[in-house]
Design an enzyme around this catalytic site. Structure first.
Site, PDB file in Angstrom:
ATOM      1  CD  GLU A 119      29.805  21.326  -0.172  1.00 20.65           C
ATOM      2  OE1 GLU A 119      30.844  21.914   0.165  1.00 20.65           O
ATOM      3  OE2 GLU A 119      29.731  20.090  -0.273  1.00 20.65           O
ATOM      4  CB  ALA A 152      35.452  19.078  -5.992  1.00 22.40           C
ATOM      5  CG  HIS A 153      31.081  22.420  -5.792  1.00 24.56           C
ATOM      6  ND1 HIS A 153      29.825  21.973  -5.471  1.00 24.56           N
ATOM      7  CD2 HIS A 153      31.833  22.265  -4.661  1.00 24.56           C
ATOM      8  CE1 HIS A 153      29.797  21.567  -4.216  1.00 24.56           C
ATOM      9  NE2 HIS A 153      31.003  21.732  -3.705  1.00 24.56           N
ATOM     10  CG  HIS A 210      32.447  25.784  -1.845  1.00 20.78           C
ATOM     11  ND1 HIS A 210      33.640  25.309  -2.346  1.00 20.78           N
ATOM     12  CD2 HIS A 210      31.882  24.750  -1.181  1.00 20.78           C
ATOM     13  CE1 HIS A 210      33.779  24.033  -2.019  1.00 20.78           C
ATOM     14  NE2 HIS A 210      32.739  23.672  -1.300  1.00 20.78           N
ATOM     15  CG  ASN A 251      39.566  23.110   3.461  1.00 22.32           C
ATOM     16  OD1 ASN A 251      40.591  22.893   2.834  1.00 22.32           O
ATOM     17  ND2 ASN A 251      39.452  22.830   4.753  1.00 22.32           N
ATOM     18  CG  HIS A 278      40.160  18.898   3.788  1.00 25.14           C
ATOM     19  ND1 HIS A 278      40.267  17.551   3.520  1.00 25.14           N
ATOM     20  CD2 HIS A 278      39.391  19.424   2.804  1.00 25.14           C
ATOM     21  CE1 HIS A 278      39.585  17.269   2.429  1.00 25.14           C
ATOM     22  NE2 HIS A 278      39.053  18.394   1.975  1.00 25.14           N
ATOM     23  CG  ASP A 300      33.631  17.481   2.333  1.00 25.24           C
ATOM     24  OD1 ASP A 300      32.505  17.356   1.822  1.00 25.24           O
ATOM     25  OD2 ASP A 300      34.545  18.132   1.797  1.00 25.24           O
ATOM     26  N   GLY A 311      36.790  16.669  -1.343  1.00 27.67           N
ATOM     27  CA  GLY A 311      36.179  15.910  -0.269  1.00 27.67           C
ATOM     28  C   GLY A 311      37.211  15.059   0.437  1.00 27.67           C
TER      29      GLY A 311
END
Length: 377
Positions: free
Chosen positions: A126, A137-138, A192, A216, A248, A270, A306
């Site tokens: 991911e 969150a990346h 994403h 999401n 979520h 997740d 997550g």
């Protein structure tokens, strides 16, 4: 080998419910199942109250017990797999979040032997080929444009264990990457992403078959600009991951997905490293995370990071909506097995010849007992 039979009020596959039913296990394998009572060669027989379902498949899970698959040792990864198995998720596709390329290669090479020995069902990248606009969150500093050469190196590090890769299809080079991954037998997930409808549809036409945690990390659905959400809802070729943890996705939206896309829903956890632990400070995908009352958020409060739930928790929420047992089986195992190409005769979620992974659930679909490879956990 030891042979035994479980009888139950109901035994369910994705297509059939036997009531009452039985499952006969020899060693680690299901050898018979069906309606009514078993034959004379059933071995020791035990009746369990409730329904027997196939073990759950979690195709999007980052960790538990303070461990993240992206940094886990083999021993830590086994601990996480056992934790999730004990809740009902007897098969995991371990998700590795965005990180520098050397760290991703190291994580893949570390976890690949656990796929070979059956501890994990595969690995899922991911990131880092995600949109900065929908990064969640990346860490944006670690995101990259897709490259077939880089992907080839990552797949080599995974030694055949990479089963799924999430990509934002609007990125430069993304569609070439989608086509190449599909040619290598890797499932491509779209997520994403800030993609428009046409770009998402092109990726699907090239072979993308999964939507990473639907809604999401995606451009919201609009009635004039349907975007990625509209493309995957409208296309029967795509499996829809859904995180039903109460945060979520709202319950009415989950009900809408069930009606619009029957048989294409896959419950995923997740789950991040805080799962199974208490509130506190953690990290995922290069970003600090704070968990408060079980809800994982980036430390700056800008995004969910997550979940701390499990597929078993999600199934209880789905059960509250009045789903049938075949629908529950499809959402917790059969749809993922079909889309990811998992073997062992599990096309319906449960069959003679499949590994003896079973979950006993009560009338609310809460998991009460778990059998993995013929052994009670």
């Amino acid at each position: 080998m030891t042979r035994f039979t479980l009888t139950a009020d109901r035994v369910a596959t994705a297509e059939t419910v036997w009531s009452p039913g039985f499952v006969t296990v020899e060693g680690s394998t299901v050898v018979a199942l069906g309606q009514g009572s078993p034959g004379l060669d059933a071995g020791a027989t035990e009746h369990v109250s409730g329904a027997i379902l196939p073990g759950f498949v979690d195709q999007h899970v980052h960790g538990a017990l303070g461990v993240d698959f992206g940094r886990a040792t083999p021993e830590e990864a086994r601990r996480v797999a056992h934790f999730h198995a004990a809740t009902g998720s007897t098969r995991l596709v371990a998700s590795i979040a965005t990180a520098p390329l050397p760290a991703l290669e190291q994580a893949l090479s570390t976890l690949a032997p656990l796929v070979d020995d059956g501890t994990l069902a595969g690995l899922h990248l991911e990131g880092p080929y995600l949109s900065a606009v929908r990064r969640g969150a990346h860490d944006p500093a670690l995101l990259r444009q897709p490259s077939v050469a880089e992907l080839a190196a990552l797949l080599e590090a995974g030694a055949g264990s990479v089963r799924q890769v999430t990509i934002a299809p609007e990125l430069p080079g993304a569609l070439d990457a989608v086509a190449w991954l599909v040619s290598q037998g890797v499932t491509v997930a779209l997520g994403h992403s800030d993609a428009d409808f046409d770009t998402a549809r092109r990726a699907i036409d090239l072979g993308a078959t999964v939507a990473t945690h639907l809604f999401n990390g995606m451009r919201p659905l609009g009635h004039r600009e349907p975007g990625l959400v509209g493309a995957v809802l409208d296309d029967e070729r795509v499996l829809l991951e859904l995180i039903l943890d109460g945060h979520h996705v709202a319950s009415p939206v989950a009900s809408l997905v069930r009606r619009v896309a029957p048989g294409r829903l896959a419950l995923v956890s997740d789950a991040m490293s805080a799962t199974g632990l208490g509130d506190g400070e953690y990290a995922i995908a290069g970003s600090p995370v704070v968990v408060t009352e079980g809800v994982a958020m980036l430390a700056d409060g800008s995004s969910l990071a997550g979940s701390t739930a499990t597929v078993a928790d999600a199934l209880v929420r789905l059960g509250a909506a009045g789903v049938t047992l075949p629908e529950a089986v499809a959402a917790t195992s059969a749809a993922a097995v079909r889309t990811l190409g998992l073997a062992e005769g599990l096309a319906e979620g449960l069959a003679a010849g499949s590994r003896a992974d079973l979950v006993v659930v009560d009338d609310t679909l809460r998991a009460r007992r778990v059998l993995r490879a013929g052994l009670w956990l």
